[in-house]
Design an enzyme around this catalytic site. Structure first.
Site, PDB file in Angstrom:
ATOM      1  N   GLY A 189       0.649  -5.323  -0.285  1.00  0.00           N
ATOM      2  CA  GLY A 189       0.962  -4.795  -1.611  1.00  0.00           C
ATOM      3  C   GLY A 189       0.594  -3.332  -1.730  1.00  0.00           C
ATOM      4  CD1 TRP A 190       3.527  -0.898  -4.323  1.00  0.00           C
ATOM      5  CD2 TRP A 190       2.882  -2.545  -5.686  1.00  0.00           C
ATOM      6  NE1 TRP A 190       4.656  -1.533  -4.759  1.00  0.00           N
ATOM      7  CE2 TRP A 190       4.289  -2.553  -5.605  1.00  0.00           C
ATOM      8  CE3 TRP A 190       2.248  -3.491  -6.489  1.00  0.00           C
ATOM      9  CZ2 TRP A 190       5.072  -3.467  -6.292  1.00  0.00           C
ATOM     10  CZ3 TRP A 190       3.031  -4.410  -7.180  1.00  0.00           C
ATOM     11  CH2 TRP A 190       4.429  -4.385  -7.067  1.00  0.00           C
ATOM     12  CD  GLU A 496      -1.058   9.032  -9.280  1.00  0.00           C
ATOM     13  OE1 GLU A 496      -1.731   8.734 -10.286  1.00  0.00           O
ATOM     14  OE2 GLU A 496      -0.465   8.192  -8.598  1.00  0.00           O
ATOM     15  CE1 TYR A 499       0.116   8.775 -12.972  1.00  0.00           C
ATOM     16  CE2 TYR A 499      -0.586   6.700 -13.934  1.00  0.00           C
ATOM     17  CZ  TYR A 499      -0.367   7.487 -12.828  1.00  0.00           C
ATOM     18  OH  TYR A 499      -0.616   6.977 -11.593  1.00  0.00           O
TER      19      TYR A 499
END
Length: 599
Positions: A189-190, A496, A499
Site C-alpha cells: 500500500g501507499w 509538500e 494542502y
C-alpha cells in the site's frame, strides 16, 4: 487521507498526505523543589541554590529488558496495543535491550515508541526476530506511520526480511539487518518515508511503494526499485547515479557527518556515547568494531522527568550538566538555554517540548559542539516567533572543527491541538549539521486550518556553511525553506506544499504564483543541493497554480542536481521546476517533472 496511485516499479502505490529502569543514583522527580529561592532583603543571608543531582532512574516509560526478563513479548505487545493508532496521543515509550541474544520476538512499533540496543555496537544486542512497522491500523496505508525509531540492534528476521513501513520522523539508525529490509506495508500500500543512517542491511532493501527515501553512510546488499526520489550518500552497495530514470541520486560520500549520541551500558554503568565527526564519510561507523568517539557517564546528565520546569532545566545546564529528557511531555514557560560548548541534549522515546504563551522552546549560544537529538517540539496555541534557534542572530564563529548537530529533532504545528509559530527552526550558527528533521505544519488531526495552525515558514538558515542531510519540511503557509547563508548544502529534501490554501490569492507571492518550497536568497553566491522534491496537493482549490517548487539566484556558484515537482492527482499544478526552468506538470497522472542539473 487522499489516495493517489503512483506509476512506480513493482506495482507499488503511494499517496500524498501521511501522513529503567536504572538504579543507584538519587531520583530527580522532585528536582524543581531543589531550587532554593533567594530570600528578600532581611537579616538572613540568601541561600545558594542546591546543586541538582546528575544521573538517576529513567522513569516508568523507559522499559529495560535483558535476555532473562520474563514475558518480553507480552510487554512489547502491551505497549503496541496502546500506541498503535495513538497518532496524537500522550504516551511516550523507550524500549531498551541490554546486550545479549533474544529469541522469538516481534517488536511491533506504534507511535512515539523507540527501540534500541544498549551495546556499543549493534551486534552486541541481537534479536532473533523482527522489529516491525506495518499499517494495519490504517487499512494498509503507511503514509501516517510517523514518530517511531529503531537504533543499535542486530536483527535476524524470522522469514529473512524485516518490515519497516514508515513515513516521516521514523529513523532507522545503527541497525544491522542480517537479511533483507522491506520498506512497504503488507499489500504494498501507499507509503511515504523515510531515513536510514549508519546501518548495514546484508540483503536487499525493497522500498516498493515508498515515494522517496534517504540513506546515509550505510551498507546495503542491493536496492530493488525507486518511485520518485531515492537518495544515497556514502552508501556501500547503493545503485549507480541514474536520475531521473530510475530516480537514483547517488553521492559516493557524505561531505560531513557525525552520528547521533546514544545511551549504552558499560558493564552496569549507563553512559552516553558521542560519535566523532567524519568528513567524506562512507559506510558505517561500527563495521570494524568499536566506533570512534568519546563518552559521558550518566552522572553528568540531569535526567529530566515530565513536570520539571524550564527554570530547573536551565539551572542544570548552568551547573554544567547535560540533559537527558525521559519520555513524556514537557511544558515550557521560557526557553531552554543551551549556552555551554559541547552540551548534549538527548531525548528518549520522543520526549516532547511544548512552549507555552508564545515562547521559543530552545535556544543555543554560538559555541562549539552542541548536540541536540531525539526530541519533538510541538507548537503551543499562542504564536511563537520561533520554536528552535540554533545560535543567536548574527552568529559568526567558525565551528568547522566541532559543529553543532541537530539530529532526529522534529517540529510539529497543529495536529495534536491548536499550534502556531511564525518560523519553526532558525539556524544562525555556522557549520551546523541538520541531520534528519521533519518540520511539519499539520494537514490533519486537531487544530488544523489555514489560519488555525498558521505557520508561515518552516526552516530559515542564516548561518554560513550549514549542511542538511535528510531535510523534510511540509505544508507551511509561505516558504517551507529559506536559505540566506553562504555555502549551504542539502542532500535530500522532501516537501509538500500546504494542502489547505483556500484559493490562488491566499498563496500569491507578489507577482509570483505561490511561495517556493525551497528558496535560496538572492544574496547567496554559493549553494548546492542534491535530490530535492516538492509535491502539491491543493485539495481545497484544485485550480491553484504554483509557479515553481524551487527558487534561487541564477549564478554559477548556486547549483542543483536532480530536482522534481509532482502534482498529486492533478490537485494543483506546477508551471516550472526551478525558477523558469523545467516542464509544467499536467493532468492527474502524478508523473514528476524533473530537472537533472541547474543552471
Amino acid at each position: 487521507m487522499p489516495r493517489i496511485p503512483t506509476d512506480g516499479p513493482d506495482s507499488g502505490r503511494s499517496a500524498p498526505a501521511r501522513r529503567a529502569v536504572l538504579g543507584a543514583m538519587a531520583a530527580t522527580a522532585a528536582a524543581p523543589a531543589l531550587l532554593a529561592l533567594s530570600s528578600p532583603a532581611s537579616a538572613t543571608p540568601a541561600k545558594k541554590p542546591l546543586a541538582l543531582p546528575g544521573g538517576g532512574d529513567l522513569g516508568p516509560n523507559v522499559i529495560v529488558f535483558d535476555p532473562s526478563t520474563p514475558n518480553i513479548q507480552g510487554r512489547l505487545d502491551e505497549v503496541f496495543r496502546q500506541q498503535e493508532s495513538a497518532q496524537f496521543g500522550t504516551g511516550r515509550y523507550a524500549l531498551l535491550f541490554k546486550p545479549g541474544t533474544y529469541n522469538g520476538l516481534n517488536a511491533q512499533l506504534g507511535f512515539y515508541t523507540s527501540i534500541a540496543g544498549l551495546g556499543l555496537s549493534p551486534d552486541d544486542t541481537t534479536i532473533n526476530g523482527d522489529v516491525t512497522v506495518d499499517a494495519g491500523w490504517f487499512n494498509g496505508n503507511a503514509t501516517q506511520n510517523f514518530w517511531r525509531s529503531a537504533e543499535n540492534l542486530a536483527l535476524v528476521p524470522v522469514n529473512g526480511t524485516n518490515r519497516w513501513a514508515v513515513a516521516q520522523a521514523a529513523p532507522f539508525r545503527r541497525m544491522h539487518v542480517r537479511g533483507g529490509l522491506n520498506l512497504a506495508p503488507n499489500g504494498y500500500g501507499w507509503a511515504s518515508g523515510g531515513y536510514i543512517a549508519d546501518s548495514r542491511i546484508d540483503g536487499q532493501v525493497g522500498p516498493y511503494s515508498q515515494q522517496q527515501w534517504y540513506t546515509r553512510d550505510s551498507s546495503v546488499g542491493g536496492w530493488v526499485n525507486a518511485v520518485w526520489n531515492m537518495v544515497f550518500s556514502g552508501v556501500q552497495g547503493a545503485p549507480a547515479q541514474s536520475f531521473p530514470n530510475p530516480p537514483y541520486t547517488t553521492l559516493e560520500t557524505t561531505p560531513v557527518s557525525r552520528e547521533k549520541p546514544f545511551l549504552y551500558l558499560n558493564g552496569s554503568e549507563y553512559r552516553v556515547f558521542l560519535p566523532e565527526k567524519r568528513t567524506n564519510a562512507r559506510g558505517t561507523t561500527w563495521g570494524s568494531g568499536t566506533p570512534r568517539g568519546s563518552s559521558l557517564p550518566l552522572s553528568q546528565f540531569y535526567v529530566a522527568k515530565p513536570g520539571v520546569t524550564a527554570a530547573t532545566l536551565n539551572a542544570a545546564l548552568a551547573q554544567g550538566l547535560h540533559l537527558l529528557l525521559t519520555p513524556g511531555i514537557y511544558h515550557l514557560d521560557r526557553p531552554i538555554e543551551v549556552n555551554r560548548a559541547n552540551t548534549v541534549v538527548l531525548g528518549l522515546g520522543y520526549a516532547t517540548l511544548i512552549p507555552d504563551n508564545g515562547v521559543t522552546a530552545m535556544k543555543t549560544a554560538d559555541v562549539d559542539g552542541v548536540r541536540l537529538a531525539g526530541f519533538l517540539i510541538d507548537a503551543g496555541p499562542v504564536n511563537s516567533a520561533t520554536l528552535l534557534e540554533v545560535g543567536p542572530a548574527g552568529a559568526s564563529a567558525n565551528h568547522s572543527a566541532n559543529p553543532t548537530t541537530v539530529q532526529d529533532v522534529f517540529v510539529r504545528i497543529g495536529g495534536a491541538g491548536p499550534g502556531k509559530a511564525t518560523t519553526s527552526m532558525v539556524v544562525n550558527s555556522r557549520h551546523t549539521i541538520v541531520d534528519h528533521t521533519w518540520i511539519w505544519r499539520a494537514d490533519h488531526g486537531t487544530g488544523v486550518g489555514w489560519e488555525t495552525n498558521r505557520a508561515d515558514y518552516g526552516i530559515r538558515v542564516n548561518g554560513d556553511d550549514v549542511l542538511a542531510t535528510g531535510l523534510f519540511v511540509e505544508h507551511f503557509n509561505k516558504y517551507d525553506v529559506q536559505w540566506y547563508g553562504q555555502r549551504g548544502r542539502t542532500v535530500f529534501f522532501q516537501n509538500e506544499k500546504a494542502y489547505d490554501a483556500p484559493n490562488q490569492a491566499a498563496i500569491q507571492n507578489g507577482s509570483v504564483k505561490g511561495y517556493a518550497a525551497y528558496k535560496v536568497a538572492d544574496s547567496v553566491t554559493t549553494h548546492e543541493g542534491w535530490g530535492l522534491g516538492s509535491y502539491c496537493y491543493y485539495n481545497v482549490d484544485p485550480t491553484i497554480v504554483q509557479h515553481h517548487g524551487f527558487a534561487a539566484p541564477n549564478v554559477p556558484g548556486v547549483k542543483f542536481h536532480d530536482l522534481l515537482v509532482v502534482s498529486l492527482g492533478g490537485n494543483g499544478q506546477y508551471e516550472r521546476v526551478i525558477n523558469d526552468t523545467g516542464s509544467p506538470t499536467s493532468g492527474t497522472s502524478t508523473v514528476p517533472s524533473t530537472v537533472v542539473s541547474y543552471p
